[in-house]
Write an enzyme that holds these catalytic residues in place. Sequence first.
Site, PDB file in Angstrom:
ATOM      1  N   LYS A   1       1.040  -1.300   0.177  1.00  0.00           N
ATOM      2  CA  LYS A   1       0.052  -0.072  -0.090  1.00  0.00           C
ATOM      3  C   LYS A   1       0.902   1.337   0.016  1.00  0.00           C
ATOM      4  CE  LYS A   1      -2.331  -0.543   3.679  1.00  0.00           C
ATOM      5  NZ  LYS A   1      -1.921  -1.880   4.210  1.00  0.00           N
TER       6      LYS A   1
ATOM      7  N   ARG B   1      -9.785   1.416   9.333  1.00  0.00           N
ATOM      8  CA  ARG B   1      -9.323  -0.069   9.473  1.00  0.00           C
ATOM      9  C   ARG B   1     -10.395  -0.614  10.616  1.00  0.00           C
ATOM     10  NH1 ARG B   1      -2.963  -1.500   9.330  1.00  0.00           N
ATOM     11  NH2 ARG B   1      -2.373   0.644   8.733  1.00  0.00           N
TER      12      ARG B   1
ATOM     13  N   ARG C   1      11.332  -6.162   4.871  1.00  0.00           N
ATOM     14  CA  ARG C   1      11.169  -4.780   5.155  1.00  0.00           C
ATOM     15  C   ARG C   1      11.654  -4.588   6.528  1.00  0.00           C
ATOM     16  NH1 ARG C   1       5.237  -2.252   5.142  1.00  0.00           N
ATOM     17  NH2 ARG C   1       5.338  -3.417   7.197  1.00  0.00           N
TER      18      ARG C   1
ATOM     19  N   ARG D   1      12.004  -1.513  11.306  1.00  0.00           N
ATOM     20  CA  ARG D   1      10.706  -1.531  11.864  1.00  0.00           C
ATOM     21  C   ARG D   1      10.567  -2.480  13.165  1.00  0.00           C
ATOM     22  NH1 ARG D   1       5.713   0.090   8.120  1.00  0.00           N
ATOM     23  NH2 ARG D   1       4.674  -1.382   9.982  1.00  0.00           N
TER      24      ARG D   1
ATOM     25  N   ARG E   1      -0.304  -8.764  13.290  1.00  0.00           N
ATOM     26  CA  ARG E   1      -0.891  -7.872  12.634  1.00  0.00           C
ATOM     27  C   ARG E   1      -1.802  -8.431  11.478  1.00  0.00           C
ATOM     28  NH1 ARG E   1       4.254  -5.376  10.987  1.00  0.00           N
ATOM     29  NH2 ARG E   1       3.101  -4.405   9.422  1.00  0.00           N
TER      30      ARG E   1
HETATM   31  P1  ADP Z   1       0.828  -2.166   8.022  1.00  0.00           P
HETATM   32  O1  ADP Z   1      -0.241  -1.863   6.938  1.00  0.00           O
HETATM   33  O2  ADP Z   1       2.165  -2.691   7.350  1.00  0.00           O
HETATM   34  O3  ADP Z   1       0.390  -2.882   9.264  1.00  0.00           O
HETATM   35  P2  ADP Z   1       1.118   0.657   8.822  1.00  0.00           P
HETATM   36  O4  ADP Z   1       2.447   1.411   8.727  1.00  0.00           O
HETATM   37  O5  ADP Z   1      -0.144   1.017   8.080  1.00  0.00           O
HETATM   38  O6  ADP Z   1       1.431  -1.042   8.774  1.00  0.00           O
HETATM   39  O7  ADP Z   1       0.741   0.686  10.411  1.00  0.00           O
HETATM   40  C1  ADP Z   1       1.569   0.334  11.223  1.00  0.00           C
HETATM   41  C2  ADP Z   1       0.927   0.450  12.917  1.00  0.00           C
HETATM   42  O8  ADP Z   1       0.264   1.675  13.098  1.00  0.00           O
HETATM   43  C3  ADP Z   1      -0.407  -0.665  12.872  1.00  0.00           C
HETATM   44  O9  ADP Z   1       0.123  -1.938  13.138  1.00  0.00           O
HETATM   45  C4  ADP Z   1      -1.133  -0.066  13.947  1.00  0.00           C
HETATM   46  O10 ADP Z   1      -0.497  -0.259  15.392  1.00  0.00           O
HETATM   47  C5  ADP Z   1      -0.981   1.333  13.731  1.00  0.00           C
HETATM   48  N1  ADP Z   1      -2.120   1.952  12.888  1.00  0.00           N
HETATM   49  C6  ADP Z   1      -1.874   2.512  11.446  1.00  0.00           C
HETATM   50  N2  ADP Z   1      -3.208   2.948  11.140  1.00  0.00           N
HETATM   51  C7  ADP Z   1      -4.048   2.622  11.945  1.00  0.00           C
HETATM   52  C8  ADP Z   1      -5.427   2.677  12.119  1.00  0.00           C
HETATM   53  N3  ADP Z   1      -6.031   3.247  10.983  1.00  0.00           N
HETATM   54  N4  ADP Z   1      -6.170   2.630  13.310  1.00  0.00           N
HETATM   55  C9  ADP Z   1      -5.421   1.797  14.245  1.00  0.00           C
HETATM   56  N5  ADP Z   1      -4.070   1.690  14.355  1.00  0.00           N
HETATM   57  C10 ADP Z   1      -3.382   2.013  13.150  1.00  0.00           C
END
Ligand code: ADP
Length: 187
Positions: A13, A88, A127, A133, A144
Amino acid sequence: MRIILMGPPGAGKGTQAVFIAEKLGIPHISTGDIFRANVSQGTSLGVEAKKFMDAGEYVPDSVTNAMVADRLSQADAQKGFLLDGYPRTLDQINELDKVLTAAGVAVEKVIELTVDIDAVVPRLQKRAAEQNRVDDTEDVIRRRLEVYAEQTAPLTDVYAKRGLLVQVDGFGEISEVTKRILSVLGI
Ligand code: ADP
């Protein structure tokens, strides 16, 4: 244009969002990036979010929703946006609906990047090694993916029912996937 990009962790994404947002001249709004920036700056939002991120759990809706509402109120987001990683949860969908309705605008397309879950684990591990990370360790990756399957994947139905959802195959060369996305956007 107002676009949402959905898909499991590791679907690509973030990579695609950068290209698409640039091509369309709209801001790329990634909740994950905003949380990580706050963590590295040591803000109180970052301290709060980190506890959840490190465990592979979602940051509470109240925190995430307030952060996104603030970001969407900024000047550059008035001409459109590409949301990456938000909404989400159902509560986040409801909040986004509220914010956009109040502004008299609406989302035009929701793109779901589909990938084989077996393919994303090695991608995420790679990654982790490249970007350091902390949430990309094997246990956290697994959590996740579970959280995504339980809480977020079913939400694509909401947008499908509204006639906004388009699925795009996320497997293949980065540039190929970009072309597929641009094509469903009519570009
Ligand atoms: P990925 O899609 O690889 O899980 P992101 O960089 O989008 O990674 O998100 C990393 C972390 O940030 C998530 O695992 C969560 O803890 C938090 N996060 C990101 N977006 C949201 C959201 N919309 N609601 C709640 N937590 C979020």
